[in-house]
Design an enzyme around this catalytic site. Structure first.
Site, PDB file in Angstrom:
ATOM      1  N   ARG A  40       1.095  -1.677  -0.497  1.00 39.72           N
ATOM      2  CA  ARG A  40       0.126  -0.069   0.169  1.00 39.72           C
ATOM      3  C   ARG A  40       0.913   1.369  -0.147  1.00 39.72           C
ATOM      4  NH1 ARG A  40      -4.609   0.618  -1.423  1.00 39.72           N
ATOM      5  NH2 ARG A  40      -5.832  -1.476  -0.310  1.00 39.72           N
TER       6      ARG A  40
ATOM      7  N   GLN B 259      -8.245  -7.465  -8.369  1.00 39.33           N
ATOM      8  CA  GLN B 259      -8.457  -6.629  -8.435  1.00 39.33           C
ATOM      9  C   GLN B 259      -7.132  -5.532  -9.284  1.00 39.33           C
ATOM     10  OE1 GLN B 259     -11.005  -3.134  -7.228  1.00 39.33           O
ATOM     11  NE2 GLN B 259      -9.108  -2.322  -6.629  1.00 39.33           N
TER      12      GLN B 259
ATOM     13  N   ARG C  80       1.743  -7.038  -9.599  1.00 43.85           N
ATOM     14  CA  ARG C  80       1.288  -6.493  -7.958  1.00 43.85           C
ATOM     15  C   ARG C  80       1.785  -7.460  -6.888  1.00 43.85           C
ATOM     16  NH1 ARG C  80      -2.907  -2.951  -5.262  1.00 43.85           N
ATOM     17  NH2 ARG C  80      -4.389  -4.366  -5.470  1.00 43.85           N
TER      18      ARG C  80
ATOM     19  N   HIS D 198       0.825   2.734 -10.512  1.00 45.56           N
ATOM     20  CA  HIS D 198       0.045   3.524  -9.285  1.00 45.56           C
ATOM     21  C   HIS D 198       1.261   4.050  -8.388  1.00 45.56           C
ATOM     22  CE1 HIS D 198      -3.102   2.924  -6.680  1.00 45.56           C
ATOM     23  NE2 HIS D 198      -3.893   2.840  -7.694  1.00 45.56           N
TER      24      HIS D 198
ATOM     25  N   ASP E 174     -11.600   9.881  -7.961  1.00 44.80           N
ATOM     26  CA  ASP E 174     -10.916   8.596  -8.123  1.00 44.80           C
ATOM     27  C   ASP E 174     -11.844   9.202  -9.766  1.00 44.80           C
ATOM     28  OD1 ASP E 174     -11.261   5.239  -7.974  1.00 44.80           O
ATOM     29  OD2 ASP E 174     -10.386   6.147  -8.877  1.00 44.80           O
TER      30      ASP E 174
ATOM     31  N   GLU F 228      -1.344   8.777 -11.560  1.00 48.15           N
ATOM     32  CA  GLU F 228      -0.832   6.902 -12.287  1.00 48.15           C
ATOM     33  C   GLU F 228      -1.139   7.426 -13.831  1.00 48.15           C
ATOM     34  OE1 GLU F 228      -4.225   4.377 -10.604  1.00 48.15           O
ATOM     35  OE2 GLU F 228      -4.327   5.727  -8.685  1.00 48.15           O
TER      36      GLU F 228
HETATM   37  O1  TA6 Z   1      -6.177   3.726  -7.866  1.00 51.96           O
HETATM   38  C1  TA6 Z   1      -7.177   4.230  -8.181  1.00 51.96           C
HETATM   39  C2  TA6 Z   1      -7.935   2.415  -8.081  1.00 51.96           C
HETATM   40  O2  TA6 Z   1      -8.256   1.701  -8.986  1.00 51.96           O
HETATM   41  C3  TA6 Z   1      -9.035   3.155  -7.354  1.00 51.96           C
HETATM   42  O3  TA6 Z   1     -10.563   2.830  -6.908  1.00 51.96           O
HETATM   43  C4  TA6 Z   1      -8.822   2.070  -5.931  1.00 51.96           C
HETATM   44  O4  TA6 Z   1     -10.007   1.262  -6.249  1.00 51.96           O
HETATM   45  C5  TA6 Z   1      -6.898   2.798  -5.923  1.00 51.96           C
HETATM   46  O5  TA6 Z   1      -6.930   2.265  -6.848  1.00 51.96           O
HETATM   47  C6  TA6 Z   1      -6.506   1.075  -5.282  1.00 51.96           C
HETATM   48  O6  TA6 Z   1      -6.818  -0.123  -4.962  1.00 51.96           O
HETATM   49  P1  TA6 Z   1      -6.295  -1.170  -4.144  1.00 51.96           P
HETATM   50  O7  TA6 Z   1      -6.560  -2.838  -4.886  1.00 51.96           O
HETATM   51  O8  TA6 Z   1      -4.956  -0.981  -3.834  1.00 51.96           O
HETATM   52  O9  TA6 Z   1      -7.113  -0.818  -2.649  1.00 51.96           O
END
Ligand code: TA6
Length: 296
Positions: A55, A79, A84, A162, A207, A270
């Site tokens: 994070r 996601q 990563r 990111h 966002d 990003e």
């Molecule tokens: O940075 C955009 C994003 O897609 C946000 O919607 C939020 O979900 C962030 O990434 C963090 O995602 P993560 O899976 O690292 O918690």
């Protein structure tokens, strides 16, 4: 330049006080110091043991950005894909002249389909090779990814870096050069809007996926108090920019985001190619990257 590798962390530094640290887990840059000062945000509650994506720093998003679409080859992936949260290998370092007598040190990392977990390989069964390069020079950091299709069938992918930038006070920064650009607002049901502000202020959960930007036009994070640029980000082949700040409630809602009020000390800008899909034909390669200049 000196490079050290221990406990799955590769570090490099330059005589001019620049340094970078990269975890083999996710090939995640967790620290970038310019002039001895940390430029990236890293949550004090981040996992660093591979149990969850890191994070902060610069998590690498591949082959899908966000929650994977339904009925798509990436649907079974987590996601932001698997890059990563896979362990990469350190391929080595090279040093070179960066002009004006400055040095550059480049660290290369690799991930291929043969290194993936069984779960991820089953979820995305393509033969691929990734080489991620992190280049440190005086006052700047460049990260670039080369994707190679080593199989016999085409695949499509999204990619994004990111980047969590460290800022003193979120209320005192502005994001520039987004004016008149189209963006998808994920806080407003992913509806499409046009940016009207020449200097975007962050005043709540933000966002947004800005689309179709000229990668050579720098995105500037500037200080509102003296209008000085803090960061300037140019890209190659990455035409989207995501601007994210979780703000108060979402920051509290993330167990690995801490302290809760740290949303005031970070802004994610990003660089990515996420609003459509890059198709890579069998045997072909694609490369894209970002260069972040720090004022300090
Ligand atoms: O940075 C955009 C994003 O897609 C946000 O919607 C939020 O979900 C962030 O990434 C963090 O995602 P993560 O899976 O690292 O918690």
């Amino acid at each position: 330049p000196t490079v050290s590798a221990k406990h799955g962390i590769i570090e490099a530094s330059l005589p001019s006080g620049e340094s970078v640290a990269v975890y083999l887990y996710g090939a995640t840059v967790t620290s970038w110091k310019a002039n001895g000062q940390e430029q990236l945000f890293l949550s004090q509650k981040t996992h660093l043991d591979g149990s969850k994506p890191i994070r902060g720093g610069i998590p690498l998003v591949f082959p899908v950005f966000g929650p994977p679409p339904q009925n798509h080859v990436t649907s079974p992936l987590p996601q932001h894909g698997f890059a990563r949260n896979s362990t990469w290998e350190f391929l080595g370092k090279s040093s070179s002249e960066a002009g004006k007598g400055d040095l550059a040190v480049k660290l290369d990392f690799g991930l291929s389909h043969t290194m993936l977990s069984e779960e991820f390989r089953k979820a995305w069964p393509y033969e691929f090779g990734l080489v991620y390069s992190v280049t440190l020079t005086k006052g700047a950091l460049r990260t670039s990814l080369q994707v190679t299709n080593e199989g016999k069938e085409n695949f499509e992918f999204q990619v994004l870096m990111h980047t969590y930038l460290s800022v003193e006070d979120i209320s005192n920064i502005r994001v520039k050069n987004l004016e008149s650009k189209t963006y998808i607002d994920k806080t407003r049901n992913a509806t499409s809007h046009t940016e009207s502000s020449p200097a975007l202020a962050i005043t709540g959960e933000t966002d947004r996926v800005y689309q179709g930007l000229d990668p050579a036009t720098p995105i500037i994070v500037s200080s509102a108090s003296d209008d000085q640029p803090l960061f300037s980000i140019t890209r190659e082949a990455l035409t989207d920019i995501v601007v994210w700040n979780p703000w108060i409630e979402k920051a509290k809602g993330m167990a690995d985001f801490g302290p809760d009020e740290a949303y005031q000390n970070m802004i994610c800008v990003e660089a990515g190619s996420v609003s459509s899909w890059q198709t890579l034909e069998a045997g072909d390669s694609w490369e894209g990257g970002q260069s972040i200049k720090s004022r300090l």
